[in-house]
Design an enzyme around this catalytic site. Structure first.
Site, PDB file in Angstrom:
ATOM      1  N   ASP A  80       4.296  -4.838  -7.401  1.00  3.23           N
ATOM      2  CA  ASP A  80       3.683  -3.584  -6.926  1.00  3.23           C
ATOM      3  C   ASP A  80       4.241  -2.369  -7.661  1.00  3.23           C
ATOM      4  O   ASP A  80       3.702  -1.269  -7.526  1.00  3.23           O
ATOM      5  CB  ASP A  80       3.874  -3.421  -5.406  1.00  3.23           C
ATOM      6  CG  ASP A  80       5.329  -3.542  -4.995  1.00  3.23           C
ATOM      7  OD1 ASP A  80       5.944  -4.577  -5.293  1.00  3.23           O
ATOM      8  OD2 ASP A  80       5.852  -2.592  -4.387  1.00  3.23           O
TER       9      ASP A  80
ATOM     10  N   ARG B 145       4.003   6.003   1.819  1.00  2.00           N
ATOM     11  CA  ARG B 145       4.500   7.385   1.905  1.00  2.00           C
ATOM     12  C   ARG B 145       3.964   8.223   0.757  1.00  2.00           C
ATOM     13  O   ARG B 145       4.533   9.238   0.390  1.00  2.00           O
ATOM     14  CB  ARG B 145       6.016   7.401   1.899  1.00  2.00           C
ATOM     15  CG  ARG B 145       6.600   6.700   0.699  1.00  2.00           C
ATOM     16  CD  ARG B 145       8.058   6.961   0.625  1.00  2.00           C
ATOM     17  NE  ARG B 145       8.650   6.115  -0.395  1.00  2.00           N
ATOM     18  CZ  ARG B 145       9.817   6.350  -0.928  1.00  2.00           C
ATOM     19  NH1 ARG B 145      10.502   7.392  -0.553  1.00  2.00           N
ATOM     20  NH2 ARG B 145      10.299   5.550  -1.838  1.00  2.00           N
TER      21      ARG B 145
ATOM     22  N   GLY C  73       0.830  -1.210   0.000  1.00  2.00           N
ATOM     23  CA  GLY C  73       0.000   0.000   0.000  1.00  2.00           C
ATOM     24  C   GLY C  73       0.858   1.251   0.000  1.00  2.00           C
ATOM     25  O   GLY C  73       2.081   1.194   0.152  1.00  2.00           O
TER      26      GLY C  73
ATOM     27  N   ASP D 230       7.313   4.195 -10.301  1.00  2.00           N
ATOM     28  CA  ASP D 230       8.154   3.932  -9.135  1.00  2.00           C
ATOM     29  C   ASP D 230       9.636   3.860  -9.478  1.00  2.00           C
ATOM     30  O   ASP D 230      10.274   2.805  -9.419  1.00  2.00           O
ATOM     31  CB  ASP D 230       7.695   2.663  -8.399  1.00  2.00           C
ATOM     32  CG  ASP D 230       6.535   2.983  -7.455  1.00  2.00           C
ATOM     33  OD1 ASP D 230       6.019   4.108  -7.513  1.00  2.00           O
ATOM     34  OD2 ASP D 230       6.152   2.111  -6.659  1.00  2.00           O
TER      35      ASP D 230
HETATM   36  P1  AMP Z   1       9.036   0.990  -3.194  1.00  2.00           P
HETATM   37  O1  AMP Z   1      10.165   0.035  -3.112  1.00  2.00           O
HETATM   38  O2  AMP Z   1       9.449   2.435  -3.100  1.00  2.00           O
HETATM   39  O3  AMP Z   1       8.151   0.730  -4.346  1.00  2.00           O
HETATM   40  O4  AMP Z   1       8.167   0.764  -1.862  1.00  2.00           O
HETATM   41  C1  AMP Z   1       7.698  -0.473  -1.439  1.00  2.00           C
HETATM   42  C2  AMP Z   1       6.755  -0.271  -0.291  1.00  2.00           C
HETATM   43  O5  AMP Z   1       7.422   0.342   0.820  1.00  2.00           O
HETATM   44  C3  AMP Z   1       5.565   0.621  -0.588  1.00  2.00           C
HETATM   45  O6  AMP Z   1       4.475   0.125   0.143  1.00  2.00           O
HETATM   46  C4  AMP Z   1       6.012   1.949  -0.056  1.00  2.00           C
HETATM   47  O7  AMP Z   1       4.932   2.814   0.246  1.00  2.00           O
HETATM   48  C5  AMP Z   1       6.770   1.544   1.203  1.00  2.00           C
HETATM   49  N1  AMP Z   1       7.744   2.562   1.605  1.00  2.00           N
HETATM   50  C6  AMP Z   1       8.898   2.877   0.993  1.00  2.00           C
HETATM   51  N2  AMP Z   1       9.553   3.844   1.656  1.00  2.00           N
HETATM   52  C7  AMP Z   1       8.790   4.176   2.725  1.00  2.00           C
HETATM   53  C8  AMP Z   1       8.924   5.120   3.811  1.00  2.00           C
HETATM   54  N3  AMP Z   1       9.966   5.938   3.901  1.00  2.00           N
HETATM   55  N4  AMP Z   1       7.931   5.146   4.713  1.00  2.00           N
HETATM   56  C9  AMP Z   1       6.868   4.335   4.626  1.00  2.00           C
HETATM   57  N5  AMP Z   1       6.693   3.436   3.649  1.00  2.00           N
HETATM   58  C10 AMP Z   1       7.628   3.342   2.700  1.00  2.00           C
HETATM   59 MG    MG Z   2       6.585   0.971  -5.200  1.00  2.61          MG
END
Ligand code: AMP
Ligand code: MG
Length: 470
Positions: free
Chosen positions: A244, A89, A86, A254
Site C-alpha cells: 500500500d 487520515r 484506504g 508515504d
Molecule cells: P501508513 O503506515 O501510514 O502507510 O498507514 C497504513 C494505514 O493506516 C493507512 O490505511 C492509513 O490511512 C492508516 N492510518 C495511519 N495512521 C492513522 C491514523 N492516525 N488514523 C487513521 N488511520 C491511520
Molecule cells: Mg501508507
C-alpha cells in the site's frame, strides 16, 4: 475569501466503489507553518495570504472546485494481506494539471477520520508532518521521483499518541495516489469490472504507451526498478515498503519511519516497527520485486486464461532483478566517476562498499570526498583504501571527466536523522528556524554550503530508530 485552484478531478469521476466522498474535519486554530510557493506556482494556485492558506490546507475551508474523497485500497503489510486499508487520515481535495502538463493530486494528510480509519483518529502530529515535508522536498532536489510537500499547517489541537503532541496537517502533491494496494483490493474481492476500469485509468494517467495490463506491469516494474536504485544511491531506507506504500507512478510515497544512512551498513534498519529487518537497506531490491509480484497477481485476475497471462507476468517479474541491478550499476558507477559502466565495475563498487562498511565510513561524505583530494580521511584503514584507490584510478584514467560525473552523483547534503530530530524538537517548542534552514540547504544538495549540516552525528546525536508516521 475562498481559495481557488484550477481543479480538474478525474478520480472522483470513477465508480463509487473506488472511494468515499468525505470532507476534512475542521481544526481549532489553523496556523500556516510552511508553504511551498514555487510548487504552488507550477500548480497554478492563486496567491493567498497566510490565514487563507491555513484555513484551506488545515481543512477548515474547502477550495472552490474541490471534490474531497478518501480512496479505497488494501495491501500487504510486512507480508500479511490486509483486505481493507484506504485513506484513514488522508483526503484527496482534487487534481490540477501543472505547468508541465502533468496531472497532480492535492491531498491533505492528518485531516480527520474517514470510513477507512479503522479506529485511528485520522490525525497526524507535527513531527512526521515536518519530517515528510523536509525529506520529500530533499528527495525532489536530489532528482529522485517523489510526492512533494505543498503546505504544513499546525491545527492548534493536541493529539494523543503515548503522550499529548501538537497536531498538524500536511498537504502533499503526487502524480497520483494509486498504489499496488489499489489494484489488490479489487482483485481479492473478485471485482473484475472495477479492476479493468482501474487498469485503464492507470494506463491513461501514467503510461499511455502501455499495452493492456501486462504493458502496465512492465512499465511499473521499470519505474520501480529505477526508483529503488536511486534510493540506494543516496543511502535511503524507506522503512515501510508495504504494497500500500508502493506507488504505480514510481514516485516515493508515504514517508514514515524512513531515513538516510550516516555510517554505511548494508543491513541497516531504522524503523522501530521493522523488527525482522524485512525492509533493511539492502533488502529493498528484493522487496520491490516481491511487491511487483503482488501487482502481477492482481492484474492477471482480469485476463483470459487463454492469453497466457501467467507466463507473461512471470517473465516480467523475473526480469525485474536484472533491471534493478542495471540501474544500480549505472547509479553507483557514476558515484565513482564512471559515465558508462562495464559489468566488471560492480566488483570495484562492492569492494568500496565493503571497506566503508568495515570502517563505518559515512556513506554520503565518503562518496562526496572521492572527487576531492582527501578521500583517505574518510577511512579508518587508509592502507586498504589506498589499495582500492590505485585500482580505481587505473579504471577511471580513460574517463573523459570523472570529477564532473561524481559531482553530479554525490550530494554534499542529505537530511540526516539527527538534524531532522533537532528540527522537530525546535518546531514543537515554537521555533521554525531550523526547519527553514534545513529546507533551504537541502534545496541545493550538491552544493557545499552549511558545513555543519554535512557533519555526521556524534555518538550522543545518533538517532537509532525512527518511529511510524502516525
Ligand atoms: P501508513 O503506515 O501510514 O502507510 O498507514 C497504513 C494505514 O493506516 C493507512 O490505511 C492509513 O490511512 C492508516 N492510518 C495511519 N495512521 C492513522 C491514523 N492516525 N488514523 C487513521 N488511520 C491511520
Ligand atoms: Mg501508507
Amino acid at each position: 475569501m475562498t481559495f481557488s485552484a484550477p481543479f480538474d478531478n478525474s478520480f472522483a469521476a470513477l465508480p463509487a466503489g473506488f472511494y468515499t466522498r468525505i470532507t476534512p474535519t475542521p481544526v481549532a486554530d489553523p496556523k500556516l507553518l510552511a508553504f511551498n510557493d514555487s510548487l504552488a506556482k507550477t500548480l497554478g494556485l492563486a496567491d493567498a495570504g497566510a490565514d487563507d492558506l491555513a484555513f484551506t490546507f488545515g481543512g477548515n475551508e474547502l477550495p472552490q472546485g474541490a471534490d474531497p474523497l478518501a480512496q479505497l485500497y488494501a495491501g500487504h503489510q510486512f507480508g500479511n494481506y490486509n483486505p481493507q486499508l484506504g485513506d484513514g487520515r488522508a483526503i484527496l481535495l482534487g487534481e490540477v494539471v501543472d505547468s508541465d502538463g502533468n496531472r497532480r493530486d492535492i491531498q491533505l494528510k492528518g485531516s480527520g477520520p474517514t470510513p477507512y480509519s479503522r479506529g485511528g483518529d485520522g490525525r497526524a502530529w507535527l513531527g512526521p508532518v515536518l519530517r515528510e515535508y523536509v525529506v520529500s522536498e530533499a528527495m525532489h532536489a536530489l532528482g529522485i521521483p517523489t510526492t512533494r510537500a505543498l503546505a504544513a499547517v499546525a491545527t492548534g489541537e493536541d493529539i494523543y499518541r503515548e503522550t499529548a503532541l501538537p497536531g498538524a496537517v500536511l498537504t502533499r502533491v503526487a502524480s497520483s495516489h494509486l498504489r499496488v494496494g489499489t489494484f489488490q483490493v479489487f482483485a481479492h474481492r473478485g471485482e473484475v469490472e472495477n479492476l479493468r476500469t482501474l487498469t485503464d485509468y492507470a494506463i491513461k494517467r501514467h503510461y499511455p504507451q502501455a499495452d493492456g495490463p501486462m504493458g502496465l506491469l512492465r512499465a511499473v516494474c521499470a519505474a520501480q526498478a529505477d526508483l529503488i536504485a536511486a534510493w540506494m544511491s543516496v543511502g535511503f531506507i524507506h522503512g515501510v515498503m508495504n504494497t500500500d506504500n508502493c506507488s504505480i507512478s514510481g514516485e516515493t510515497i508515504d514517508y514514515g519511519p524512513c531515513a538516510f544512512m550516516d555510517a554505511f551498513h548494508a543491513n541497516r534498519v531504522f524503523s522501530s516497527i521493522d523488527r525482522q529487518g524485512r525492509y533493511a537497506f539492502s533488502n529493498q531490491p528484493q522487496i520491490a520485486v516481491w511487491n511487483m509480484a503482488q501487482l502481477a497477481t492482481a492484474l492477471i485476475q482480469q485476463m483470459d486464461v487463454a492469453d497466457d497471462a501467467i507466463a507473461e507476468a512471470t517473465e516480467i517479474v523475473h526480469a525485474m532483478p536484472g533491471l534493478i541491478e542495471a540501474a544500480w550499476l549505472k547509479r553507483f558507477a557514476a558515484k565513482i566517476g564512471i559515465a558508462k559502466a562495464e559489468p566488471d565495475d560492480a566488483a570495484l563498487i562492492e569492494d568500496l562498499l565493503a571497506l566503508m562498511q568495515r570502517d563505518g565510513a559515512d556513506f554520503t561524505n565518503a562518496f562526496h570526498a572521492l572527487s576531492g583530494d582527501a578521500a583517505q580521511d574518510q577511512f579508518a584503514d587508509r592502507d586498504a583504501f589506498a589499495v582500492w584507490q590505485s585500482k580505481w584510478l587505473a579504471r577511471i584514467a580513460s574517463e573523459p571527466d570523472p570529477k564532473a560525473v561524481m559531482q553530479a552523483a554525490n550530494p554534499a547534503i542529505i537530511p540526516r536523522n539527527h538534524r531532522i530530530e533537532h528540527m522537530i524538537q525546535a518546531a514543537v517548542a515554537g521555533d521554525m528556524a531550523p526547519f527553514d534552514r534545513l529546507l533551504k540547504a537541502l534545496a541545493t544538495p550538491f552544493e557545499t554550503t552549511d558545513a555543519d549540516l554535512h557533519t555526521p552525528p556524534t555518538e550522543q546525536e545518533i538517532v537509532p530508530a525512527t518511529f511510524c508516521g502516525t
